[in-house]
Design an enzyme around this catalytic site. Structure first.
Site, PDB file in Angstrom:
ATOM      1  N   MET A  40      -0.290   0.750   5.934  1.00  0.00           N
ATOM      2  CA  MET A  40      -1.384   2.343   4.504  1.00  0.00           C
ATOM      3  C   MET A  40      -0.244   3.443   4.959  1.00  0.00           C
ATOM      4  O   MET A  40       0.252   3.499   5.988  1.00  0.00           O
ATOM      5  CB  MET A  40      -2.360   2.480   4.795  1.00  0.00           C
ATOM      6  CG  MET A  40      -3.753   1.008   4.492  1.00  0.00           C
ATOM      7  SD  MET A  40      -3.035   0.666   2.960  1.00  0.00           S
ATOM      8  CE  MET A  40      -3.950   1.621   1.741  1.00  0.00           C
ATOM      9  N   CYS A  41      -0.551   4.558   4.467  1.00  0.00           N
ATOM     10  CA  CYS A  41       0.467   5.642   4.149  1.00  0.00           C
ATOM     11  C   CYS A  41      -0.311   5.973   6.250  1.00  0.00           C
ATOM     12  O   CYS A  41      -1.432   6.096   6.587  1.00  0.00           O
ATOM     13  CB  CYS A  41      -0.443   6.562   3.258  1.00  0.00           C
ATOM     14  SG  CYS A  41       0.038   8.476   4.228  1.00  0.00           S
ATOM     15  N   PRO A  42       0.811   6.361   6.589  1.00  0.00           N
ATOM     16  CA  PRO A  42       2.114   7.027   5.961  1.00  0.00           C
ATOM     17  C   PRO A  42       3.435   5.712   6.497  1.00  0.00           C
ATOM     18  O   PRO A  42       4.201   6.541   6.680  1.00  0.00           O
ATOM     19  CB  PRO A  42       2.305   8.148   7.161  1.00  0.00           C
ATOM     20  CG  PRO A  42       1.914   7.398   8.863  1.00  0.00           C
ATOM     21  CD  PRO A  42       0.480   6.975   8.354  1.00  0.00           C
TER      22      PRO A  42
END
Lengths: 78, 130
Positions: A15-17
């Site tokens: 997932m982000c980042p």
């Protein structure tokens, strides 16, 4: 459109980042004009990669979905 | 963007403070923003020996399992620094907690409020507090 990338980043499952960070680090290791392909499953990546490219002045050539996977092609501009 | 500065204050060791702070910091740095993160009060724990493991432990506890898709906190911290994020430790916290150089995982510049005000308040940075 079929784009030929010189480097491929596989950020699936992260997932982000992470997808953006990997794209950034990989693009830095290329030369201007080179294209990096990123595969990601983070649903935010489709919007994030467009924002990131706009902000950094790199060119987002194509984004497409292959099932749950978002595939983006970014060309290093400078 | 280029040239803009983002100053982030992390004053808590809670996962909901530490993770978003480092996620925003590392991402902004890749987008041409100058990023400085000040760890103060309980937030300073992140920089101490065993601190990263402690925060990760709290995250796992809160979730009741392993966080999915999130890089290890050490990786996040390393990525932030690799992207150019500058990290500072608060001098008052170090004194109040009786910490020494040996308490830290690595060596970080130690600063106080005047440095922060000079660089970021007078300098017109954007400031986020976590």
């Amino acid at each position: 459109m079929r784009v030929k990338a010189s480097r491929i980043v596989d950020a699936r499952g992260y997932m982000c980042p992470y997808p953006i960070m990997l794209l950034s680090f990989t693009l830095k290791s290329t030369l201007p004009g080179d294209i990096v392909e990123v595969k990601a499953t983070d649903p935010a990546f489709e919007r994030d990669v467009a924002s990131w490219a706009e902000e950094t002045g790199n060119e987002l050539l194509e984004v497409r979905r292959e099932g749950d996977v978002i595939v983006a092609y970014v060309r290093r501009v400078k | 963007m280029g040239g803009e500065t983002l100053a982030i204050i992390v004053r808590s060791e809670r996962p909901e403070s530490v993770y978003p702070a480092l996620i925003i910091a590392s991402t902004a740095a890749t987008m041409g923003v100058n990023v400085e993160v000040f760890f103060t009060f309980w937030g300073l724990k992140v920089l101490l020996k065993g601190g990263v493991e402690e925060v990760e432990g709290k995250f796992r506890e809160a979730l009741g399992g392993e966080p999915k898709g999130v890089p290890p906190l050490k990786t996040l911290l390393d990525m932030a620094r690799q992207a150019g994020v500058k990290i500072y430790a608060c001098s008052t916290t170090i004194q109040a907690m009786g910490l020494g150089e040996g308490s830290f995982e690595e060596s970080y510049p130690v600063v106080g409020a005047a440095t922060f005000v000079h660089k970021h308040v007078s300098g017109g940075s954007r400031i986020l507090v976590f």
